[in-house]
Design a protein around this motif. Sequence first.
Motif, PDB file in Angstrom:
ATOM      1  N   CYS A  68      -8.230   7.294   2.083  1.00  0.00           N
ATOM      2  CA  CYS A  68      -6.800   7.591   1.869  1.00  0.00           C
ATOM      3  C   CYS A  68      -6.085   6.355   1.333  1.00  0.00           C
ATOM      4  O   CYS A  68      -6.668   5.254   1.294  1.00  0.00           O
ATOM      5  CB  CYS A  68      -6.140   8.031   3.177  1.00  0.00           C
ATOM      6  N   GLY A  69      -4.823   6.533   0.977  1.00  0.00           N
ATOM      7  CA  GLY A  69      -4.024   5.412   0.509  1.00  0.00           C
ATOM      8  C   GLY A  69      -3.853   4.360   1.603  1.00  0.00           C
ATOM      9  O   GLY A  69      -3.867   3.160   1.336  1.00  0.00           O
ATOM     10  N   ASP A  73      -4.691   0.381   1.266  1.00  0.00           N
ATOM     11  CA  ASP A  73      -3.716  -0.689   1.523  1.00  0.00           C
ATOM     12  C   ASP A  73      -4.258  -1.681   2.559  1.00  0.00           C
ATOM     13  O   ASP A  73      -4.187  -2.892   2.373  1.00  0.00           O
ATOM     14  CB  ASP A  73      -2.393  -0.097   2.036  1.00  0.00           C
ATOM     15  N   ALA A 100       1.817   1.718   5.721  1.00  0.00           N
ATOM     16  CA  ALA A 100       0.401   1.363   5.497  1.00  0.00           C
ATOM     17  C   ALA A 100       0.266  -0.087   5.046  1.00  0.00           C
ATOM     18  O   ALA A 100      -0.821  -0.666   5.121  1.00  0.00           O
ATOM     19  CB  ALA A 100      -0.208   2.298   4.449  1.00  0.00           C
ATOM     20  N   ASN A 149       8.551   5.121  -2.228  1.00  0.00           N
ATOM     21  CA  ASN A 149       8.396   6.546  -1.923  1.00  0.00           C
ATOM     22  C   ASN A 149       9.674   7.226  -1.469  1.00  0.00           C
ATOM     23  O   ASN A 149       9.700   8.442  -1.337  1.00  0.00           O
ATOM     24  CB  ASN A 149       7.301   6.738  -0.855  1.00  0.00           C
ATOM     25  N   HIS A 201      -3.841  12.912  -2.817  1.00  0.00           N
ATOM     26  CA  HIS A 201      -3.013  14.078  -2.482  1.00  0.00           C
ATOM     27  C   HIS A 201      -1.584  14.006  -3.003  1.00  0.00           C
ATOM     28  O   HIS A 201      -0.804  14.939  -2.811  1.00  0.00           O
ATOM     29  CB  HIS A 201      -3.068  14.376  -0.974  1.00  0.00           C
ATOM     30  N   CYS A 323       6.514  10.428   6.782  1.00  0.00           N
ATOM     31  CA  CYS A 323       5.802   9.699   7.835  1.00  0.00           C
ATOM     32  C   CYS A 323       6.732   9.320   8.986  1.00  0.00           C
ATOM     33  O   CYS A 323       6.275   8.882  10.018  1.00  0.00           O
ATOM     34  CB  CYS A 323       5.168   8.441   7.272  1.00  0.00           C
TER      35      CYS A 323
HETATM   36  N1  PLP Z   1       1.746   4.346   0.247  1.00  0.00           N
HETATM   37  C1  PLP Z   1       2.772   5.109  -0.159  1.00  0.00           C
HETATM   38  C2  PLP Z   1       3.812   4.522  -1.057  1.00  0.00           C
HETATM   39  C3  PLP Z   1       2.864   6.450   0.242  1.00  0.00           C
HETATM   40  O1  PLP Z   1       3.897   7.196  -0.161  1.00  0.00           O
HETATM   41  C4  PLP Z   1       1.858   6.958   1.097  1.00  0.00           C
HETATM   42  C5  PLP Z   1       1.953   8.366   1.607  1.00  0.00           C
HETATM   43  O2  PLP Z   1       3.018   8.880   1.847  1.00  0.00           O
HETATM   44  C6  PLP Z   1       0.804   6.124   1.478  1.00  0.00           C
HETATM   45  C7  PLP Z   1       0.778   4.828   1.040  1.00  0.00           C
HETATM   46  C8  PLP Z   1      -0.287   6.617   2.370  1.00  0.00           C
HETATM   47  O3  PLP Z   1      -1.195   7.420   1.664  1.00  0.00           O
HETATM   48  P1  PLP Z   1      -2.199   8.382   2.491  1.00  0.00           P
HETATM   49  O4  PLP Z   1      -1.382   9.515   2.977  1.00  0.00           O
HETATM   50  O5  PLP Z   1      -3.226   8.798   1.486  1.00  0.00           O
HETATM   51  O6  PLP Z   1      -2.773   7.545   3.566  1.00  0.00           O
END
Ligand code: PLP
Length: 377
Positions: A68-69, A73, A100, A149, A201, A323
Amino acid sequence: MHYLDNAATTPVPEAVAKTMYDVLVNRFGNPSSQYQIGREAKVLVDDSRKVIADALACEASELFFTSCGTESDNWAIEAALWQNRRVGRHIITTAVEHNAVLEPCKWYASQGYEVTYLLPARAGNIAVSQVEQALRPDTALVSMMLVNNETGCVFPVAEVAKLLQSKGSQALLHTDAVQGFLKVPCSPKELGADFLSLSAHKIGGPKGIGALYISPRVPHPRPLLPGGGQERGLRSGTEATAQIAGFAKAVELRVEDLSEKLRHMAEIKAYCRERLLSIPGVVPVGQGAAPHILSVSLAGYPSANIVNELSGQGIYISAGSACHQGKASHVVKALQLDKRTAAGVIRLSFGPDTVKEDIDALYEALLAHKNSRFPML
Ligand code: PLP
């Protein structure tokens, strides 16, 4: 349904789901197995990596799959600080990064690192001069997201890379490009980023798969998961073949007529902005240039109530980042808005399939919400 929360996650196109189904059911081999279906699975992973690397204009060998993101990070920060462990223990980031990034920074702060958090201006932007002022000889890492975001602000990552170079800084540059990929120019080479994080996603791919670009400037990155040796020994664990194939398919679909899709999203955003700001009491929040994110405030009307009421009508929006689960967002706090404006911040985010009728439904619902209630602040 009117889905206006594409920065939280995106609908998965049928073609992506079909690709994943086919991999799960028909092409289920383990890429590490030597026999035919294993070799086929390895080709699938390699081909998928190439599709995503092409979209980033980088080499496939520079791209590593993660879960995942958030994982990307975390790994980037850990790898950068380990690589620069002799440079120093100072980190520069922004106060409006995703958690993150903020949470790992907080952890490193508890371990003796010093973290400088750059505050955005009222419009949500961060200036490269802020990085210049914060930069020190012992700065090991600058972590700055590409697109915020919540505000949709695009941060000056390429200018920061140039600054680091012109100052002869050894600091490595990480950018969380989770919201920037396929929305704004996002090639790590052009940005000059050493690490760049992605998540599938947010662009029509499945949840549970991300990627991290690592530049050749970091020739021997710290492994995230030592184990069976997958991902060139740096991130072990049997490859999530269906997720990886779904990620690549989503990229393939988005890249097709990308400029037309971006033009459409920007047009929808402008239409939404114009309609919502025509409601008395609605004010803009931040001035993000990204085509898919718009924040406004229905000043005095608590955003959690708005989100709940609209969801009852099949209109899905967010009160800041998904989140935060109802808590005041750190991004809204960092913008230093007055109490009434801060209370009413909502985020609308668009995708290639968003249509003006979605915006019209939102407009009517917000108008009705405002007319049926008194402001609580
Ligand atoms: N970084 C940013 C800017 C995001 O908007 C998000 C998810 O909302 C993430 C990281 C985290 O990504 P993941 O949901 O794939 O862990």
